[in-house]
Design a protein around this motif. Structure first.
Motif, PDB file in Angstrom:
ATOM      1  N   VAL A   2     -11.948   4.813   0.772  1.00 54.06           N
ATOM      2  CA  VAL A   2     -11.389   3.940  -0.254  1.00 54.06           C
ATOM      3  C   VAL A   2     -10.572   2.847   0.436  1.00 54.06           C
ATOM      4  N   GLY A   3     -10.922   1.593   0.171  1.00 54.53           N
ATOM      5  CA  GLY A   3     -10.120   0.467   0.633  1.00 54.53           C
ATOM      6  C   GLY A   3      -9.202   0.057  -0.493  1.00 54.53           C
ATOM      7  N   LEU A   4      -7.908   0.319  -0.348  1.00 50.50           N
ATOM      8  CA  LEU A   4      -6.928   0.059  -1.402  1.00 50.50           C
ATOM      9  C   LEU A   4      -5.995  -1.056  -0.947  1.00 50.50           C
TER      10      LEU A   4
ATOM     11  N   ILE B  46      -9.641  -4.168   2.565  1.00 46.36           N
ATOM     12  CA  ILE B  46     -10.971  -3.797   2.079  1.00 46.36           C
ATOM     13  C   ILE B  46     -12.030  -4.109   3.132  1.00 46.36           C
ATOM     14  N   ASP B  47     -11.906  -5.236   3.836  1.00 49.43           N
ATOM     15  CA  ASP B  47     -12.880  -5.567   4.886  1.00 49.43           C
ATOM     16  C   ASP B  47     -12.814  -4.574   6.035  1.00 49.43           C
ATOM     17  N   VAL B  48     -11.611  -4.163   6.430  1.00 45.80           N
ATOM     18  CA  VAL B  48     -11.463  -3.146   7.471  1.00 45.80           C
ATOM     19  C   VAL B  48     -12.111  -1.840   7.020  1.00 45.80           C
ATOM     20  N   ALA B  49     -11.858  -1.456   5.769  1.00 47.23           N
ATOM     21  CA  ALA B  49     -12.429  -0.216   5.241  1.00 47.23           C
ATOM     22  C   ALA B  49     -13.951  -0.296   5.139  1.00 47.23           C
ATOM     23  N   LYS B  50     -14.470  -1.462   4.743  1.00 56.44           N
ATOM     24  CA  LYS B  50     -15.931  -1.643   4.684  1.00 56.44           C
ATOM     25  C   LYS B  50     -16.571  -1.369   6.037  1.00 56.44           C
ATOM     26  N   TYR B  51     -16.009  -2.002   7.064  1.00 49.68           N
ATOM     27  CA  TYR B  51     -16.582  -1.865   8.408  1.00 49.68           C
ATOM     28  C   TYR B  51     -16.484  -0.426   8.883  1.00 49.68           C
ATOM     29  N   ALA B  52     -15.321   0.208   8.678  1.00 49.22           N
ATOM     30  CA  ALA B  52     -15.141   1.586   9.121  1.00 49.22           C
ATOM     31  C   ALA B  52     -16.091   2.524   8.397  1.00 49.22           C
ATOM     32  N   ALA B  53     -16.245   2.345   7.074  1.00 48.93           N
ATOM     33  CA  ALA B  53     -17.147   3.192   6.301  1.00 48.93           C
ATOM     34  C   ALA B  53     -18.583   3.054   6.792  1.00 48.93           C
ATOM     35  N   ALA B  54     -18.996   1.815   7.070  1.00 52.10           N
ATOM     36  CA  ALA B  54     -20.351   1.591   7.579  1.00 52.10           C
ATOM     37  C   ALA B  54     -20.540   2.265   8.928  1.00 52.10           C
ATOM     38  N   ARG B  55     -19.518   2.211   9.751  1.00 50.20           N
ATOM     39  CA  ARG B  55     -19.612   2.764  11.111  1.00 50.20           C
ATOM     40  C   ARG B  55     -19.783   4.279  11.101  1.00 50.20           C
ATOM     41  N   VAL B  56     -19.177   4.948  10.111  1.00 47.58           N
ATOM     42  CA  VAL B  56     -19.280   6.414  10.055  1.00 47.58           C
ATOM     43  C   VAL B  56     -20.268   6.888   8.989  1.00 47.58           C
ATOM     44  N   GLY B  57     -20.927   5.961   8.313  1.00 42.34           N
ATOM     45  CA  GLY B  57     -21.966   6.331   7.363  1.00 42.34           C
ATOM     46  C   GLY B  57     -21.472   6.905   6.051  1.00 42.34           C
ATOM     47  N   LEU B  58     -20.323   6.409   5.568  1.00 44.01           N
ATOM     48  CA  LEU B  58     -19.786   6.874   4.293  1.00 44.01           C
ATOM     49  C   LEU B  58     -19.791   5.742   3.274  1.00 44.01           C
ATOM     50  N   PRO B  59     -19.891   6.056   1.982  1.00 45.10           N
ATOM     51  CA  PRO B  59     -19.787   5.005   0.962  1.00 45.10           C
ATOM     52  C   PRO B  59     -18.364   4.475   0.884  1.00 45.10           C
ATOM     53  N   LEU B  60     -18.249   3.232   0.438  1.00 43.05           N
ATOM     54  CA  LEU B  60     -16.958   2.561   0.347  1.00 43.05           C
ATOM     55  C   LEU B  60     -16.614   2.285  -1.114  1.00 43.05           C
ATOM     56  N   VAL B  61     -15.433   2.682  -1.531  1.00 42.74           N
ATOM     57  CA  VAL B  61     -14.911   2.366  -2.854  1.00 42.74           C
ATOM     58  C   VAL B  61     -13.866   1.272  -2.673  1.00 42.74           C
ATOM     59  N   SER B  62     -14.074   0.157  -3.335  1.00 45.57           N
ATOM     60  CA  SER B  62     -13.176  -0.987  -3.216  1.00 45.57           C
ATOM     61  C   SER B  62     -12.190  -0.982  -4.386  1.00 45.57           C
ATOM     62  N   VAL B  63     -10.910  -0.848  -4.060  1.00 48.00           N
ATOM     63  CA  VAL B  63      -9.855  -0.860  -5.083  1.00 48.00           C
ATOM     64  C   VAL B  63      -8.955  -2.049  -4.763  1.00 48.00           C
ATOM     65  N   ALA B  64      -9.164  -3.141  -5.478  1.00 57.25           N
ATOM     66  CA  ALA B  64      -8.510  -4.410  -5.136  1.00 57.25           C
ATOM     67  C   ALA B  64      -7.144  -4.529  -5.788  1.00 57.25           C
ATOM     68  N   THR B  65      -6.177  -5.017  -5.007  1.00 60.44           N
ATOM     69  CA  THR B  65      -4.838  -5.242  -5.536  1.00 60.44           C
ATOM     70  C   THR B  65      -4.535  -6.727  -5.710  1.00 60.44           C
TER      71      THR B  65
ATOM     72  N   GLY C 216       0.806  -1.218   0.000  1.00 61.39           N
ATOM     73  CA  GLY C 216       0.000   0.000   0.000  1.00 61.39           C
ATOM     74  C   GLY C 216       0.836   1.263   0.000  1.00 61.39           C
ATOM     75  N   LEU C 217       1.973   1.221   0.684  1.00 58.83           N
ATOM     76  CA  LEU C 217       2.837   2.410   0.734  1.00 58.83           C
ATOM     77  C   LEU C 217       3.426   2.717  -0.635  1.00 58.83           C
ATOM     78  N   ALA C 218       3.794   1.660  -1.383  1.00 51.55           N
ATOM     79  CA  ALA C 218       4.328   1.863  -2.723  1.00 51.55           C
ATOM     80  C   ALA C 218       3.262   2.434  -3.661  1.00 51.55           C
ATOM     81  N   LEU C 219       2.018   1.949  -3.522  1.00 56.81           N
ATOM     82  CA  LEU C 219       0.931   2.476  -4.344  1.00 56.81           C
ATOM     83  C   LEU C 219       0.615   3.925  -3.975  1.00 56.81           C
TER      84      LEU C 219
END
Length: 353
Positions: free
Chosen positions: A91-93, A99-118, A48-51
Motif C-alpha cells: 500500500v502506497g499511502l 506512491i511512486d516508490v511503492a509502485k516500483y517496490a511492489a513491481a520489484r517483489v511481484g506484489l500488487p500495489l494499492v494506491s491511497v492518495a493523500t 504519513g505518521l499521523a495517518l
C-alpha cells in the motif's frame, strides 16, 4: 475471427469519497485483495505518521515502512525490506513520491500495489509509471498500474491547497498533449490510440470546464476522477503520450536545468500547456487555459514561479532534448532562441490583455 473487444487495464476498484480510507481493510477484503490484512504500507515521515496513528488499530496485520525521499534508492530499499515476508499487497499511502516508490517496490517483489492518495498533485496516482530521482536527475520506470485506488476527500482537504491545485494543471495539460499527438499523426503518421486519447481528453475537459473550486467536494471528485482516467489512458496506450507532450517537455527542462528551484509538476505543465497552445496558434484555447489556471491560483507566467523570461526561453529551447523521439509542436516548429523569446512576449501580452 476478428477481435471484437479488448481488455482494458484498470484498477479492480476505485473509491473516491469521504471516509474511504477508514474502511481500507474492509475494501481490500471485499475485493479479495487482502482477506488476511497482511499488508506492507509505505508512508512518509511527515503526514504519513499521523495517518498511521489513525489507521493502525483497524489494520493489525500490517507492517509500516517509513520512506525517506522519492528516489530510486528508497524504492530499492523498500523492496529489499518487504521481500520474502508474504504480504498480500503493498500500500502506497501518501502523495505522488510515496506512491511512486511503492509502485516500483511492489513491481520489484511481484506484489500488487494499492494506491491511497493523500493529495491530488498529478496523474501518477493511478498510472503505470513510477517517476523517481536517480543519479542522472529523474527517470520514469514502467510498472504495473495499481490494483486499487482509494481517495479520501476528507484527507485531501487536509493537504496544502497548492498540492491539490497542482493536479488541475496536470489534468488540463492532457488537452495540449493530445494536440501534440494528433500533430505527430498528421506530420509523421504516428498511430493514435483513439480510446486512450478520448479518455485523456475527456479527463482534461472535465476539469477545464468545471465551474467549481478546490473548496468544493464536487470539484475535488471530478479532479480525482480525471487524474485516475489519465492514468488508465496511459496504461491503455502503453506510453505517456495521452498526457505528455510539449507541456511536459518544458516541465522536465525546468527540472533538469534548475533542479533546486523547480516548482511543482502541475504548476509547470499547466504553464507549459498554455504556452504550447499559443505556439500552435490556438490563441483562444491558450487564453482559456490561462484564465482557468489563474482562477485556481496557478501560475500562467514563469515569473509567478520564480523564473525570468530568459530562463523560460532557455527551458523551452532545451525541452525537446528531454524526450528524444517524441514529436510535439516544439519539434515541429524548431524555433530559434530569438523566435522563442518573441513567442513568449506575444503570449505574455495576449494573456494579460
Amino acid at each position: 475471427m476478428p477481435v471484437l473487444t479488448r481488455l482494458i487495464p484498470s484498477p479492480v476498484f476505485v473509491d473516491i469519497s469521504r471516509g474511504a480510507m477508514h474502511d481500507l481493510a474492509g475494501l481490500l477484503a471485499d475485493q479479495r485483495i487482502s482477506a488476511s490484512g497482511k499488508l506492507a504500507i509505505a508512508i512518509s515521515g511527515g503526514s504519513g505518521l499521523a495517518l498511521r496513528e489513525k489507521l493502525a488499530p483497524a489494520l493489525p496485520g500490517a507492517d509500516w515502512y517509513c520512506v525517506a525521499g522519492g528516489n530510486i534508492d528508497a524504492a530499492v530499499q523498500l523492496a529489499d525490506d518487504i521481500k520474502g515476508k508474504r504480504y498480500d499487497a503493498v500500500v502506497g499511502l501518501g502523495g505522488g513520491k510515496i506512491i511512486d516508490v511503492a509502485k516500483y517496490a511492489a513491481a520489484r517483489v511481484g506484489l500488487p500495489l494499492v494506491s491511497v492518495a493523500t493529495n491530488l498533485a498529478h496523474d501518477g496516482l493511478c498510472s503505470p509509471v513510477a517517476t523517481l530521482d536517480n543519479d542522472n536527475g529523474r527517470g520514469s520506470y514502467g510498472v504495473p498500474m495499481p490494483i486499487a485506488m482509494v481517495i479520501d476527500l476528507s484527507v485531501i482537504r487536509d493537504a496544502p491547497d497548492r498540492f491539490v491545485r497542482s493536479g488541475i494543471g496536470d489534468a488540463i495539460s492532457n488537452i495540449s498533449a493530445i494536440a501534440d499527438w494528433e500533430l505527430s499523426h498528421q506530420v509523421n503518421g504516428e498511430q493514435i490510440d483513439g480510446l486512450a486519447a478520448a479518455m485523456a481528453r475527456t479527463a482534461g475537459e472535465a476539469v477545464l470546464r468545471h465551474p467549481g473550486t478546490v473548496a468544493d467536494d464536487e470539484f475535488l471528485t471530478v479532479l480525482a476522477e480525471s487524474l485516475v482516467l489519465s492514468g488508465i489512458a496511459i496504461s491503455i496506450s502503453g506510453d505517456t503520450r495521452p498526457s505528455s507532450g510539449a507541456c511536459h517537455e518544458i516541465s522536465h527542462a525546468f527540472d533538469l536545468l534548475f533542479p533546486k528551484r523547480a516548482a511543482s509538476h502541475g504548476e509547470q505543465v499547466g504553464l507549459g500547456a498554455a504556452f504550447a497552445m499559443h505556439l500552435r496558434g490556438a490563441v483562444d484555447e491558450s487564453g482559456l487555459f490561462a484564465d482557468v489556471l489563474r482562477r485556481h491560483g496557478l501560475p500562467v507566467t514563469p515569473e509567478e514561479i520564480g523564473f525570468t523570461a530568459d530562463e523560460f526561453v532557455q527551458a523551452v529551447e532545451y525541452a525537446p532534448q528531454t524526450r528524444p523521439g517524441r514529436f510535439t509542436v516544439l519539434e515541429h516548429l524548431s524555433l530559434s532562441t530569438d523566435q522563442i523569446r518573441d513567442a513568449y512576449a506575444d503570449y505574455a501580452k495576449t494573456i494579460s490583455s
